[in-house]
Write an enzyme that holds these catalytic residues in place. Sequence first.
Site, PDB file in Angstrom:
ATOM      1  N   ASP A  56     -10.102   2.810   2.853  1.00 44.51           N
ATOM      2  CA  ASP A  56     -10.189   2.226   4.206  1.00 44.51           C
ATOM      3  C   ASP A  56     -10.945   3.141   5.182  1.00 44.51           C
ATOM      4  O   ASP A  56     -11.753   2.673   5.989  1.00 44.51           O
ATOM      5  CB  ASP A  56      -8.789   1.932   4.752  1.00 44.51           C
ATOM      6  CG  ASP A  56      -8.144   0.732   4.073  1.00 44.51           C
ATOM      7  OD1 ASP A  56      -8.894  -0.155   3.604  1.00 44.51           O
ATOM      8  OD2 ASP A  56      -6.899   0.673   4.014  1.00 44.51           O
ATOM      9  N   LYS A  77       0.802  -1.226   0.000  1.00 44.78           N
ATOM     10  CA  LYS A  77       0.000   0.000   0.000  1.00 44.78           C
ATOM     11  C   LYS A  77       0.838   1.280   0.000  1.00 44.78           C
ATOM     12  O   LYS A  77       0.452   2.267  -0.616  1.00 44.78           O
ATOM     13  CB  LYS A  77      -0.924   0.025   1.220  1.00 44.78           C
ATOM     14  CG  LYS A  77      -2.041  -1.016   1.202  1.00 44.78           C
ATOM     15  CD  LYS A  77      -2.900  -0.801   2.423  1.00 44.78           C
ATOM     16  CE  LYS A  77      -3.999  -1.794   2.558  1.00 44.78           C
ATOM     17  NZ  LYS A  77      -4.928  -1.450   3.645  1.00 44.78           N
TER      18      LYS A  77
END
Length: 295
Positions: A112, A76
């Site tokens: 997220d 990420k």
Amino acid sequence: MQKQNVQKQSVQKIYAVFGDPIAHSLSPVMHNAAFRALGMDCTYHAFRVSRENLKSAILGAQAMGFGGLNLTIPLKEEALSIVTPEPIAASIGAVNTVSFDTEKGPVGNNTDGIGAKRALLDAGVDVTGRNVVIIGAGGAARAIAFQFTHDGANVHIANRTASRAMALADDVRSALPPASSCVVTASGLEDMQTIMQKCGILVNSTSVGMHPNVNESPVPAKLLRNDMVIFDIVYNPRQTKLMLDGEAAGATTVGGLMMLIHQGAEAFRIWTGVEPPVDVMVEAVEAELQRRSSL
Ligand code: ATR
């Protein structure tokens, strides 16, 4: 020569998650169920990709006409220098969703925080104006802290390593819009009693309580109250010790499964522009978790 009757062929759109390890990802089950339910000619696959190969994997996916990607551990952060990040991904410092733009190329997003926000909204909880205590200062905590302050919450970040909590609080503070009145503070975990006194919403963004350490909780049960909302990002087990302690104290509790679903649902929207069937995604993930637990 006889003219052939050539039918126009449409090519199935491929979506993927890259990570390492990746075998246990629930994303293929979740997205494939959504594509099937909507009758979309798309499939979603998991690929084990190392950090070293991330750039060629993303560019390869773009070259092959993939519809979009998810990225997970340990990719990420690495992705930031490869894609054009949207502002929220740049602030968080991590990309979990990549879409392919004909002009900009690979564009990085982070869903997220939105996932966490929607998980709470499903339970009727809006973070605006609330005092939120986030335990942890890793990637998940970063996404949640940026999203919740963006939505007008006051945030206290409490982390085992206090210096990491302070650094995250500094980053979050410096990203607040000038007119924001949000208060962002940080500490270690030593004085949880004082920290919890003003807490309206508690978020566990650490792996404490995750299988197999199901008897662990990041906060002593005696500090939980019935006026609190307790949100645990851990989804295995579905009911963590923190949530069970919270329920026993009369608190509202929210588990991590809906955050997982909603971060995926938001990625689906970004890639396809289509509203995802969230109920179908929940059902598919629950069935898969059930299947795995009976193996
Ligand atoms: P992620 O990106 O999934 O959030 P991470 O970056 O490894 O994962 O962060 C994990 C977080 O959980 C960290 O805040 C970590 O605390 P440290 O910064 O002190 O390492 C926290 N954490 C992990 N295990 C913990 C434990 N047993 N007790 C308290 N905090 C813990």
